[in-house]
Design an enzyme around this catalytic site. Structure first.
Site, PDB file in Angstrom:
ATOM      1  N   HIS A  52       0.630  -1.453   0.197  1.00  0.00           N
ATOM      2  CA  HIS A  52       0.021   0.089  -0.050  1.00  0.00           C
ATOM      3  C   HIS A  52       0.772   1.115  -0.049  1.00  0.00           C
ATOM      4  CE1 HIS A  52       0.796   1.199   4.205  1.00  0.00           C
ATOM      5  NE2 HIS A  52       0.845  -0.230   4.666  1.00  0.00           N
TER       6      HIS A  52
HETATM    7  N1  UDP Z   1      -4.154  -5.918   8.318  1.00  0.00           N
HETATM    8  C1  UDP Z   1      -5.336  -6.398   8.203  1.00  0.00           C
HETATM    9  N2  UDP Z   1      -6.378  -6.683   7.176  1.00  0.00           N
HETATM   10  C2  UDP Z   1      -5.617  -6.395   6.128  1.00  0.00           C
HETATM   11  C3  UDP Z   1      -4.237  -6.090   5.854  1.00  0.00           C
HETATM   12  C4  UDP Z   1      -3.629  -5.931   7.332  1.00  0.00           C
HETATM   13  O1  UDP Z   1      -5.979  -6.453   9.575  1.00  0.00           O
HETATM   14  O2  UDP Z   1      -6.245  -6.925   4.968  1.00  0.00           O
HETATM   15  C5  UDP Z   1      -3.564  -5.488   9.391  1.00  0.00           C
HETATM   16  C6  UDP Z   1      -2.274  -6.256   9.933  1.00  0.00           C
HETATM   17  O3  UDP Z   1      -2.397  -7.419  10.469  1.00  0.00           O
HETATM   18  C7  UDP Z   1      -1.474  -5.149  10.759  1.00  0.00           C
HETATM   19  C8  UDP Z   1      -1.946  -3.769  10.031  1.00  0.00           C
HETATM   20  O4  UDP Z   1      -3.150  -4.084   9.656  1.00  0.00           O
HETATM   21  O5  UDP Z   1      -1.851  -5.413  11.969  1.00  0.00           O
HETATM   22  C9  UDP Z   1      -1.010  -3.272   9.265  1.00  0.00           C
HETATM   23  O6  UDP Z   1      -1.211  -2.259   8.482  1.00  0.00           O
HETATM   24  P1  UDP Z   1      -1.069  -1.460   7.417  1.00  0.00           P
HETATM   25  O7  UDP Z   1      -0.168  -2.394   6.561  1.00  0.00           O
HETATM   26  O8  UDP Z   1      -2.123  -0.723   6.871  1.00  0.00           O
HETATM   27  O9  UDP Z   1      -0.173  -0.469   7.806  1.00  0.00           O
HETATM   28  P2  UDP Z   1       1.453  -0.103   8.397  1.00  0.00           P
HETATM   29  O10 UDP Z   1       1.708  -1.073   9.301  1.00  0.00           O
HETATM   30  O11 UDP Z   1       2.302  -0.046   7.088  1.00  0.00           O
HETATM   31  O12 UDP Z   1       1.714   1.342   8.641  1.00  0.00           O
END
Ligand code: UDP
Length: 381
Positions: free
Chosen positions: A208
């Site tokens: 993303h």
């Molecule tokens: N996650 C979720 N559903 C999904 C994809 C990710 O619940 O379809 C959760 C994942 O387990 C983690 C979090 O979302 O806890 C990560 O979020 P994201 O990747 O959007 O943000 P980042 O961590 O890169 O800031």
């Protein structure tokens, strides 16, 4: 003594998993009242509503509607909305997790009103100024009165930037608390069966970050490489709303072995992470969760602000290079057992609550980081 009001600001999916353990731990402290504000930065129900049902978080007390916009515009809308809310509530402490635009807006709105800020997940650095998250985390850290870190490196980064050690507390990883609390339920789900897949017989993908999904050529090459790899090992790709929208513009067509889905609720996603042969991602949180699960993780980025997932965990940096995806099936064979980094033990929320409570009562500014350190433990199998 009057109860102290702690206001938590959330805005995007990963914020909920980080804040929930601290919220839950503070709920048991008689001297503390809490409120939850959602900025509306993420407004698609698939990355917002489902999480409040699954995690120990109440519905937000205040819901702003900043919506999507350029980074400056979105941060500005959150800033002005939060300023209004803080001026009315007059919290004793504002907690901002992670590194999204709402994090920066919450910290800035609070300090302008002389309200102390607690940054949960402080000190992470990619040293990459092209990343919007790097601006948010650096600026937030330098406004925070209390910096809660999840790894030793994070404390080192803050030290190098001159942050006084008495503002820093090494409490561990609250996102891993959420994982530990949900793992049994997630395992029972065996969510891969829903897609006709076998345990350890598929690759899970999340992507993303703007550097990848906002570049049509790079995104196109990436899905082509994923389709190629899916001939060896099926690929399941629950795509973030922004990624889905970009894929639609590319007229991307899934194949039987490359399954595209909407974003998933947390426990289903955790089940799929736990059951995967490997994960390919550009997510920050997913690098951490795979480390805690011992599942090989391949990160499609040139750098990571979470080096502990490489030194202790299962993470390999592929670079922002779609052609490296072809190497993943062979690399899975060479996996090594993961070690859970220190304080990624499921109890970070309680430690964070201790630090917050001490701060609120004036008992201490922040405990010494070393006093909380414990030995590394093996990852969950
Ligand atoms: N996650 C979720 N559903 C999904 C994809 C990710 O619940 O379809 C959760 C994942 O387990 C983690 C979090 O979302 O806890 C990560 O979020 P994201 O990747 O959007 O943000 P980042 O961590 O890169 O800031």
């Amino acid at each position: 003594m009057a109860r102290k009001l702690v206001v938590h600001v959330v805005g995007a999916r990963p914020n909920y998993m980080k804040v929930a353990p601290l919220y839950e731990a503070l709920a048991g402290r008689p001297g503390v009242e809490q409120a939850l504000i959602h900025t509306g930065q993420h407004y698609d129900p698939a990355v917002r509503d489902v999480f409040f049902a699954e995690l120990p978080l109440p519905e937000p007390d205040v819901q702003l509607e900043v919506g999507s916009a350029s980074h400056g515009e979105q941060t500005a809308r959150a800033l002005s909305g939060l300023e209004r809310v803080f001026a009315e509530l007059r919290p004793d402490l504002v907690v901002v997790p992670g590194d999204v635009n709402s994090t920066l807006a919450g910290a800035l709105a609070a300090v302008k009103l002389q309200i102390p800020v607690c940054h949960l997940e402080a000190g992470l650095r990619s040293f990459d100024w092209t990343m919007p998250e790097e601006h948010n985390r650096r600026l937030t850290d330098h406004m925070a009165a209390l910096l809660l870190t999840h790894s030793a490196e994070a404390g080192d980064n803050l030290g190098m930037e001159g942050v006084s050690p008495d503002r820093i507390a090494f409490v561990g990883n609250t996102m891993i608390d959420t994982l530990v609390a949900g793992l049994q339920r997630a395992r029972k789900l065996a969510a891969w069966r829903h897609y006709g897949l076998g345990r350890r017989r598929y690759i899970l993908v999340t992507l993303h970050r703007p550097a990848l999904v906002d570049d049509p050529e790079l995104l196109h090459e990436t899905v082509r490489a994923l389709a190629q790899t899916a001939r060896t090992l099926p690929v399941l790709f629950p795509a973030h709303p922004r990624t889905l929208e970009r894929l639609t513009r590319l007229s991307f067509r899934p194949s039987p072995n490359l399954i595209l889905s909407s974003p998933l609720p947390y426990s289903r996603f955790l089940s799929l992470e736990d059951g995967a042969a490997a994960v390919i991602t550009d997510s920050g949180g997913v690098q951490e969760e795979t480390t805690a699960l011992g599942v090989p993780c391949f990160t499609l980025r040139d750098n990571t602000e979470r080096p502990v997932t490489i030194s202790h965990g299962t993470n390999t940096l592929l670079g922002l290079n779609p052609s490296s995806i072809a190497d993943v099936p062979a690399l899975i064979e060479r996996r090594r057992p993961a070690i859970r980094p220190p304080l990624w033990d499921g109890r970070a929320g309680e430690r964070a609550a201790d630090v917050v409570e001490a701060f609120l009562t004036g008992a201490s500014k922040a405990p010494a980081a070393q006093s909380l350190a414990v030995a590394a433990r093996p990852a969950a199998q």
